[in-house]
Design a protein around this motif. Structure first.
Motif, PDB file in Angstrom:
ATOM      1  N   SER A  85      14.238  40.343  14.370  1.00  0.00           N
ATOM      2  CA  SER A  85      13.429  39.330  13.486  1.00  0.00           C
ATOM      3  C   SER A  85      13.949  39.401  12.231  1.00  0.00           C
ATOM      4  O   SER A  85      14.097  38.288  11.674  1.00  0.00           O
ATOM      5  N   THR A  86      14.006  40.413  11.461  1.00  0.00           N
ATOM      6  CA  THR A  86      14.050  40.621  10.245  1.00  0.00           C
ATOM      7  C   THR A  86      15.851  40.353   9.871  1.00  0.00           C
ATOM      8  O   THR A  86      15.858  39.574   8.968  1.00  0.00           O
ATOM      9  N   ALA A  87      16.659  40.484  10.884  1.00  0.00           N
ATOM     10  CA  ALA A  87      18.108  40.117  10.503  1.00  0.00           C
ATOM     11  C   ALA A  87      18.068  38.587  10.723  1.00  0.00           C
ATOM     12  O   ALA A  87      18.999  38.033   9.823  1.00  0.00           O
ATOM     13  N   MET A  88      17.624  37.969  11.228  1.00  0.00           N
ATOM     14  CA  MET A  88      17.370  36.360  11.429  1.00  0.00           C
ATOM     15  C   MET A  88      16.825  35.791  10.291  1.00  0.00           C
ATOM     16  O   MET A  88      17.439  34.782   9.954  1.00  0.00           O
ATOM     17  N   ILE A  89      15.861  36.464   9.783  1.00  0.00           N
ATOM     18  CA  ILE A  89      15.289  35.897   8.689  1.00  0.00           C
ATOM     19  C   ILE A  89      16.325  35.995   7.291  1.00  0.00           C
ATOM     20  O   ILE A  89      16.668  34.864   6.619  1.00  0.00           O
ATOM     21  N   VAL A  90      16.881  37.005   7.282  1.00  0.00           N
ATOM     22  CA  VAL A  90      17.969  37.198   6.309  1.00  0.00           C
ATOM     23  C   VAL A  90      19.282  36.646   6.664  1.00  0.00           C
ATOM     24  O   VAL A  90      19.783  35.892   5.651  1.00  0.00           O
ATOM     25  N   ALA A  91      19.722  36.182   7.978  1.00  0.00           N
ATOM     26  CA  ALA A  91      20.800  35.347   7.975  1.00  0.00           C
ATOM     27  C   ALA A  91      20.602  33.973   7.442  1.00  0.00           C
ATOM     28  O   ALA A  91      21.483  33.487   7.018  1.00  0.00           O
ATOM     29  N   MET A  92      19.423  33.479   7.851  1.00  0.00           N
ATOM     30  CA  MET A  92      18.835  32.125   7.621  1.00  0.00           C
ATOM     31  C   MET A  92      19.098  31.946   6.020  1.00  0.00           C
ATOM     32  O   MET A  92      19.344  31.028   5.431  1.00  0.00           O
ATOM     33  N   HIS A  93      18.548  32.941   5.511  1.00  0.00           N
ATOM     34  CA  HIS A  93      18.344  32.980   3.802  1.00  0.00           C
ATOM     35  C   HIS A  93      19.773  32.901   3.211  1.00  0.00           C
ATOM     36  O   HIS A  93      20.049  32.055   2.436  1.00  0.00           O
ATOM     37  N   TYR A  94      20.782  33.750   3.960  1.00  0.00           N
ATOM     38  CA  TYR A  94      22.013  33.579   3.105  1.00  0.00           C
ATOM     39  C   TYR A  94      22.885  32.510   3.613  1.00  0.00           C
ATOM     40  O   TYR A  94      23.649  31.533   2.957  1.00  0.00           O
ATOM     41  N   SER A  95      22.352  31.850   4.738  1.00  0.00           N
ATOM     42  CA  SER A  95      23.093  30.640   5.182  1.00  0.00           C
ATOM     43  C   SER A  95      22.637  29.325   4.237  1.00  0.00           C
ATOM     44  O   SER A  95      23.366  28.410   3.726  1.00  0.00           O
ATOM     45  N   ALA A  96      21.297  29.170   3.933  1.00  0.00           N
ATOM     46  CA  ALA A  96      20.793  28.370   3.031  1.00  0.00           C
ATOM     47  C   ALA A  96      21.386  28.606   1.745  1.00  0.00           C
ATOM     48  O   ALA A  96      21.638  27.710   0.844  1.00  0.00           O
ATOM     49  N   VAL A 241      28.862  32.816  11.695  1.00  0.00           N
ATOM     50  CA  VAL A 241      29.143  34.180  11.423  1.00  0.00           C
ATOM     51  C   VAL A 241      27.963  35.217  11.488  1.00  0.00           C
ATOM     52  O   VAL A 241      28.153  36.337  12.356  1.00  0.00           O
ATOM     53  N   LEU A 242      27.274  34.767  10.879  1.00  0.00           N
ATOM     54  CA  LEU A 242      25.902  35.789  10.434  1.00  0.00           C
ATOM     55  C   LEU A 242      24.941  35.918  12.018  1.00  0.00           C
ATOM     56  O   LEU A 242      24.402  36.826  12.407  1.00  0.00           O
ATOM     57  N   ASN A 243      24.875  34.686  12.631  1.00  0.00           N
ATOM     58  CA  ASN A 243      24.254  34.612  13.957  1.00  0.00           C
ATOM     59  C   ASN A 243      24.977  35.554  15.022  1.00  0.00           C
ATOM     60  O   ASN A 243      24.686  36.701  15.699  1.00  0.00           O
ATOM     61  N   ALA A 244      26.318  35.527  14.896  1.00  0.00           N
ATOM     62  CA  ALA A 244      27.238  36.307  15.816  1.00  0.00           C
ATOM     63  C   ALA A 244      27.136  37.920  15.296  1.00  0.00           C
ATOM     64  O   ALA A 244      26.999  38.817  16.263  1.00  0.00           O
ATOM     65  N   SER A 245      26.950  37.960  14.256  1.00  0.00           N
ATOM     66  CA  SER A 245      26.903  39.184  13.583  1.00  0.00           C
ATOM     67  C   SER A 245      25.589  40.023  13.952  1.00  0.00           C
ATOM     68  O   SER A 245      25.391  41.233  14.284  1.00  0.00           O
ATOM     69  N   ALA A 246      24.541  39.287  13.973  1.00  0.00           N
ATOM     70  CA  ALA A 246      23.174  39.789  14.745  1.00  0.00           C
ATOM     71  C   ALA A 246      23.168  40.052  16.208  1.00  0.00           C
ATOM     72  O   ALA A 246      22.765  41.095  16.434  1.00  0.00           O
ATOM     73  N   SER A 247      23.772  39.346  16.734  1.00  0.00           N
ATOM     74  CA  SER A 247      24.066  39.380  18.219  1.00  0.00           C
ATOM     75  C   SER A 247      24.938  40.931  18.345  1.00  0.00           C
ATOM     76  O   SER A 247      24.731  41.785  19.118  1.00  0.00           O
ATOM     77  N   LEU A 248      25.897  41.078  17.338  1.00  0.00           N
ATOM     78  CA  LEU A 248      26.705  42.477  17.604  1.00  0.00           C
ATOM     79  C   LEU A 248      25.722  43.448  17.257  1.00  0.00           C
ATOM     80  O   LEU A 248      25.940  44.855  17.884  1.00  0.00           O
TER      81      LEU A 248
END
Length: 398
Positions: A85-96, A241-248
């Motif tokens: 959950s935390t990873a997804m929040i930060v990934a969306m933050h970086y994307s925006a 890339v960040l979504n893939a990194s979260a999955s990794l």
């Protein structure tokens, strides 16, 4: 290259060390409770902000660290290993944030660099769902201001983000999309309900409704009508890339948990560990291979983006599609390899099994990515123009 190897620059090394400390002190200890309650991981985000993670990708001229998508990928991988959950929040933050950087939005970027501002994307809509490239929300001129109306279907960190990077139909120009900077507290914005999902339970992904939301015309990010180009060229590479990194990170964590269970659990009647049983070992091997294969692809994709290589666009599409499938496959194998123990929450395998399902349905979905990759290989437009929606610029869909 080992799973824990990071970029060699002093900046990246220092950032990752601080992030690791925040993960150990705050993110990992809270992960089980975040999943159990579905509460937003506020303390984890605050700890990461204090570690400099939120401002990591902001250029130095705005007070940030200027980290690229390769370093951000490493940060997300590590966070995801502890809490999806935390990873997804930060990934969306970086994307925006990538879009705010491209638009030179100095006010927001200074706050992000200081760790006091969380941003996110508001693309998906109730009328077009995962087809984020076809917004039905509208923008209309009102003197020197602009009025936005929308029904956003899913916005990560909806209640907690300080701003949204918001898509709409163009104000007046031709084209399918225009992007806007919209502070969450702008009158007319309402977050509808909460999030009670199968996985990523603390990511606060909720519908957001905008009704007569008045913002300055200067809040347009880029040119009117050029939002799709910006979304595809600026935002999407970071998002993929960040979504893939979260999955990794999830794959690596579930593999480590499975390894520990197999080595540490014994069949006393034959005086052997589960690791000495052939089916369990082969499943574990398949999990490790899946993680390593995806790590190589993600590393190459991130490096291609940073270097501006011509194959970057194709690789980032492949990276998310591959990691979406890989994380689900690894979690399936973990559930089987660990047997009944995997169904208990204390092993954290079942949490990651649930979290692994989210990426496949997160726009662009795995099915959509396969189609887009095929289109790229065949020299076709990546998105069928017929899917851009029927509304005229500045007019709502009936």
């Amino acid at each position: 290259m080992t799973n824990d190897e990071t970029a060699t620059s002093p900046l990246a090394t220092s950032l990752v060390e601080r992030v690791d400390a925040a993960i150990a002190e705050s993110v990992a200890p809270a992960a089980t409770e975040v999943d159990r309650t579905g509460e937003f991981p506020s303390a984890s985000i605050a700890a990461l902000a204090a570690a400099g993670a939120l401002g990591a990708t902001v250029p130095a001229e705005f007070g940030g660290s200027g980290a690229g998508v390769d370093t951000a990928s490493e940060v997300i991988r590590r966070i995801s290993g502890a809490c999806g959950s935390t990873a997804m929040i930060v990934a969306m933050h970086y994307s925006a944030t990538a879009m705010l950087v491209a638009a030179g939005r100095a006010d927001a970027l200074a706050e992000i660099a200081a760790g006091t501002h969380l941003t996110t994307l508001a693309f998906s809509e109730s009328g077009s769902r995962s087809h984020f490239w076809a917004p039905l929300s509208t923008a209309r001129a009102s003197g020197d201001a602009v009025v936005l109306d929308a029904r956003k279907s899913w916005v990560t960190a909806a209640h907690h983000a300080d701003s949204y990077v918001w898509s709409s139909r163009p104000l007046a120009a031709e084209g399918p999309m225009t992007l806007w900077y919209v502070p969450r507290t702008t009158p007319g914005i309402a977050v509808a309900g909460g999030f009670d999902g199968l996985g990523l339970r603390g990511n606060d992904s909720c519908p957001v409704v905008g009704a007569d939301v008045v913002i300055p015309r200067a809040n347009m990010l880029g040119d009117d009508g050029a939002g799709l180009d910006a979304a595809l060229s600026v935002v999407l590479p970071w998002f993929l890339v960040l979504n893939a990194s979260a999955s990794l990170g999830l794959m690596q964590a579930v593999t480590a948990a499975t390894t520990a269970h197999l080595v540490g659990t014994r069949l006393e009647h034959v005086d052997q560990s589960l690791a000495q049983q052939l089916p369990a070992r082969t499943r574990l091997a398949r999990m490790q291979i899946e993680a390593d294969r995806n790590r190589a692809l993600i590393t190459d994709a991130a490096g291609a983006v940073v270097a501006g290589r011509p194959d970057a666009s194709l690789l980032v599409l492949e990276a998310k599609a591959s990691a979406d499938q890989g994380s689900a496959a690894a979690a399936d194998l973990a559930m089987t390899a660990c047997g009944g123990a995997a169904f208990r929450r204390e092993l954290a395998v079942e949490r990651r099994f649930r979290d692994s399902r989210a990426a496949q349905v997160m726009a662009p979905t795995t099915d959509a990515l396969w189609d887009i990759v095929g289109r790229a290989l065949c020299g076709l437009p990546l998105i069928d123009p017929a899917e851009f929606g029927r509304a005229e610029p500045g007019q709502a869909e009936a």
